[in-house]
Design a protein around this motif. Structure first.
Motif, PDB file in Angstrom:
ATOM      1  N   ASN A 276      24.138 -19.166  -6.328  1.00 58.49           N
ATOM      2  CA  ASN A 276      25.234 -18.569  -5.574  1.00 58.49           C
ATOM      3  C   ASN A 276      26.522 -19.375  -5.687  1.00 58.49           C
ATOM      4  OD1 ASN A 276      23.471 -16.514  -4.588  1.00 58.49           O
ATOM      5  ND2 ASN A 276      22.681 -17.961  -3.081  1.00 58.49           N
ATOM      6  N   GLY A 277      26.780 -19.921  -6.868  1.00 56.48           N
ATOM      7  CA  GLY A 277      28.017 -20.669  -7.068  1.00 56.48           C
ATOM      8  C   GLY A 277      28.084 -21.856  -6.130  1.00 56.48           C
TER       9      GLY A 277
ATOM     10  N   VAL B  59      29.822 -13.383  -5.704  1.00 59.00           N
ATOM     11  CA  VAL B  59      28.385 -13.669  -5.768  1.00 59.00           C
ATOM     12  C   VAL B  59      27.596 -12.499  -5.219  1.00 59.00           C
ATOM     13  CG1 VAL B  59      26.547 -15.121  -4.824  1.00 59.00           C
ATOM     14  CG2 VAL B  59      28.629 -16.177  -5.722  1.00 59.00           C
TER      15      VAL B  59
ATOM     16  N   LYS C 225      25.001 -10.115  -7.277  1.00 60.10           N
ATOM     17  CA  LYS C 225      23.584 -10.063  -6.902  1.00 60.10           C
ATOM     18  C   LYS C 225      23.124  -8.616  -6.711  1.00 60.10           C
ATOM     19  CE  LYS C 225      22.582 -14.445  -6.699  1.00 60.10           C
ATOM     20  NZ  LYS C 225      21.581 -15.042  -7.596  1.00 60.10           N
TER      21      LYS C 225
END
Length: 610
Positions: free
Chosen positions: A213-214, A40, A44
């Protein structure tokens, strides 16, 4: 490392000797979490830099996106302009402190609490200032502050100002700041163009940096959706509007229970998220965005009902609420309260957004459950409990408060939840079981508070159940948890609250084969006086009769009174809002456990002489 942490790690070593296979499970889960986290993070960072590079290339070749600021897409606003003069010097309230405003604002100032930097760059303070002093002078100051921020922050550059949550806050705050400002002072076409171009950049930046973010995605994604929707309306940005509605649809049921209560276990964040949903709901109605407005109405009404659930009024009809879980630095509980003179309810009146109204007084009657919370009203008493279904380690804003309670007598808070003074790790004590009206065994609470150790499935059982019963005479709430079975000498624990018209009896049923140390804690609200008389703790407030706290078999206990310190925000501290609070007193009872016994505590609020 603290004794507290060492105790869990000592327990873990004993646990692994008994369950060596768990070590392999731990390594597997650690690797899984680590890979997910860094995937993640890397994604990002890459997306952010790709967006920044694209923006720089677009600027170099003169292909910057042109946008118009459609303030007319917002509803009209009506208010009585402020006729006085602004305070000199002018102060604005950030998350933890008030600062004096000079000719120029230092957007990069390294405040001790990072939330103050966030607050400065999110412009919530500007909206509050205009609500408090709606004058041409304030409007000019607000407009100049926005334009100065744009000049200083021309391009996305990372840091607190360009953190996704901050971008979403600006996109939601700026249009309403400008809506008030244009009623007080004309906004030039040049200023509109500059602000529109900046907002378009921020919308596109947010679209490329959503807080998806999962497994780590939390309530922030709904604030991103709010920023995209409000920004999308005033810029006529269809992509932002479409993405916003997708996010609301996908994530609302993951952040909230079906009855509208937030899963995180924070009463203040319940009010904050309700404000966000109401804002989008009313705006979607104004622009006739159906059926989306119907979706938002359903959830906003459910959330408002859950806000009402937390409302308590004293004899003077003054509003109160219990501070379960974290306290948001964005807007204070007072700003969100139904009584606020320069807060959300005031802005709703200015916009004629009063269909839902403010919070309403709850009526006495049967116990009510909302999400993980239980409320009980008697003639003079209101009691709240939070029975978390998950370890607070997995809740973004929840605390380790299993078995705890908050009690109001005649609208005065007697037994309090500590709230949260700051997100700084040095103030993490407020999240712990030790900060709540709960039980500790061998200095540990019902849940393991070491995040790493929570990766062990068997080390920390999370099976927690509760039942609520009511007869004509009393309320019975029983909480059952297997959390103390992780101790080297496992302990079975359940806590039962029996509430009568004049008292509450707390019974801790504990079964142990060892020499565990029991610690029962009672957090008294700030401003109350404590007197110990013949083994009974008297709790005094000027406006009420005294409350009595006593324990059965007192001679077997050691009783300590911990008095909080204004210089050490730790044990004996209760926060009323982010960055503010007061020292208080904690009553602590210690004793060794017997093999199997029920330990009784009584809180009496009427017939105190009996």
């Amino acid at each position: 490392m603290s004794v507290y942490a060492n105790s869990e790690e000592r327990n873990l070593r004993i646990f692994l000797l008994r369950h060596p296979f768990e070590l392999f499970l731990f390594l597997y889960k650690s690797l899984k979490f680590t890979v997910a986290y860094f995937s993640v993070r890397i994604s990002k960072v890459c997306m952010r830099w790709v967006f920044i590079i694209r923006m720089k290339i677009a600027n170099l070749i003169g292909r910057s996106e042109k946008s118009a600021l459609l303030l007319e897409e917002l509803p009209d606003i009506h208010f009585q302009p402020y006729g006085g003069t602004l305070p000199d010097p002018l102060e604005i309230k950030l998350a933890t402190q008030n600062i004096r405003m000079g000719a120029k604002i230092d957007w990069f100032y390294p405040y001790a609490d990072r939330e103050d930097i966030f607050a400065l760059n999110r412009f919530g303070w500007t909206l509050s200032l205009l609500l408090q002093y709606p004058s041409p002078e304030t409007a000019e100051f607000a407009l100049n502050s926005i334009l100065y921020w744009i000049r200083q922050m021309q391009e996305p550059q990372g840091g607190p100002a360009w953190e996704s949550y901050s971008v979403a806050e600006r996109l939601a705050n700026w249009p309403f700041i400008l809506l008030i400002a244009k009623k007080l002072s004309a906004i030039s076409d040049d200023a509109r163009g500059i602000i529109a171009e900046s907002m378009a950049k921020q919308v596109n930046y947010l679209l490329n940096n959503l807080e998806l973010n999962g497994i780590f995605t939390n309530n922030h994604i709904l604030n991103d959706a709010r920023g995209l929707y409000i920004g999308g309306v005033v810029l006529n940005h269809n992509i932002a509007l479409r993405k916003s509605k997708e996010l609301f649809s996908a994530w609302t049921e993951k952040v909230f229970y079906p009855d509208g209560m937030m899963r995180d276990g924070s009463s203040h964040y319940q009010y904050l998220l309700c404000q966000r949903f109401e804002q989008v709901y009313y705006l979607s109605c104004f622009v006739k965005d159906t059926p989306f407005s119907g979706f938002m109405e359903k959830w906003a009404r459910l959330m408002r009902d859950c806000c009402d659930f937390f409302s308590v009024y004293d004899r003077k009809k003054c509003w109160r609420m219990p501070m379960f879980g974290d306290i948001s630095p964005d807007f204070s509980p007072e700003w969100l309260s139904p009584d606020a003179k320069a807060g959300w309810e005031e802005l709703k009146k200015w916009l004629n957004w009063t269909e839902m109204g403010g919070s309403l007084k709850k009526q006495s009657g049967a116990p009510e459950n909302k999400g993980d919370f239980v409320r009980f009203d008697s003639s003079n008493v209101v009691i709240f409990w939070h029975i978390a279904r998950e370890n607070a380690a997995y809740l973004n804003h929840g605390h380790y408060d299993l078995g705890s309670f908050v009690l109001f007598y005649k609208g005065i808070q007697i037994f309090a939840d500590p709230g949260q003074f700051s997100y700084d790790t040095k103030h993490a004590f407020a999240k712990s079981a030790k900060a709540h009206n709960s039980v500790l065994l061998d200095s540990l609470g019902p849940f393991c508070e070491n995040h790493k150790l929570n990766l062990f499935n068997a080390y920390h059982p999370v099976d927690t159940r509760f039942s609520v019963l009511r007869s004509d005479e009393y309320l019975s709430l029983e909480i059952m948890s297997e959390g103390f079975k992780r101790l080297p000498v496992p302990v079975e624990w359940s806590r039962k609250f029996s509430v009568y018209s004049d008292k509450m009896v707390i019974a801790d049923d504990l079964k142990s084969v060892g020499n565990n140390i029991l610690e029962s804690r009672f957090q008294i609200s700030p401003g109350l006086e404590i007197k110990e008389e013949d083994g009974v703790i008297g709790i005094y407030h000027a406006q009420t009769a005294p409350i009595r706290l006593k324990v059965a078999d007192l001679l077997e206990y050691k009783c300590n009174l911990i008095r909080g310190s204004n210089t050490n925000i730790d044990d004996g501290w209760v926060s009323s809002e982010y960055g503010a609070g007061s020292s208080a007193i904690v009553v602590v009872f210690h004793r060794e456990l017997s093999l199997a016994k029920t330990y009784i505590y009584e809180i009496r609020w009427q017939n105190v002489s009996s």
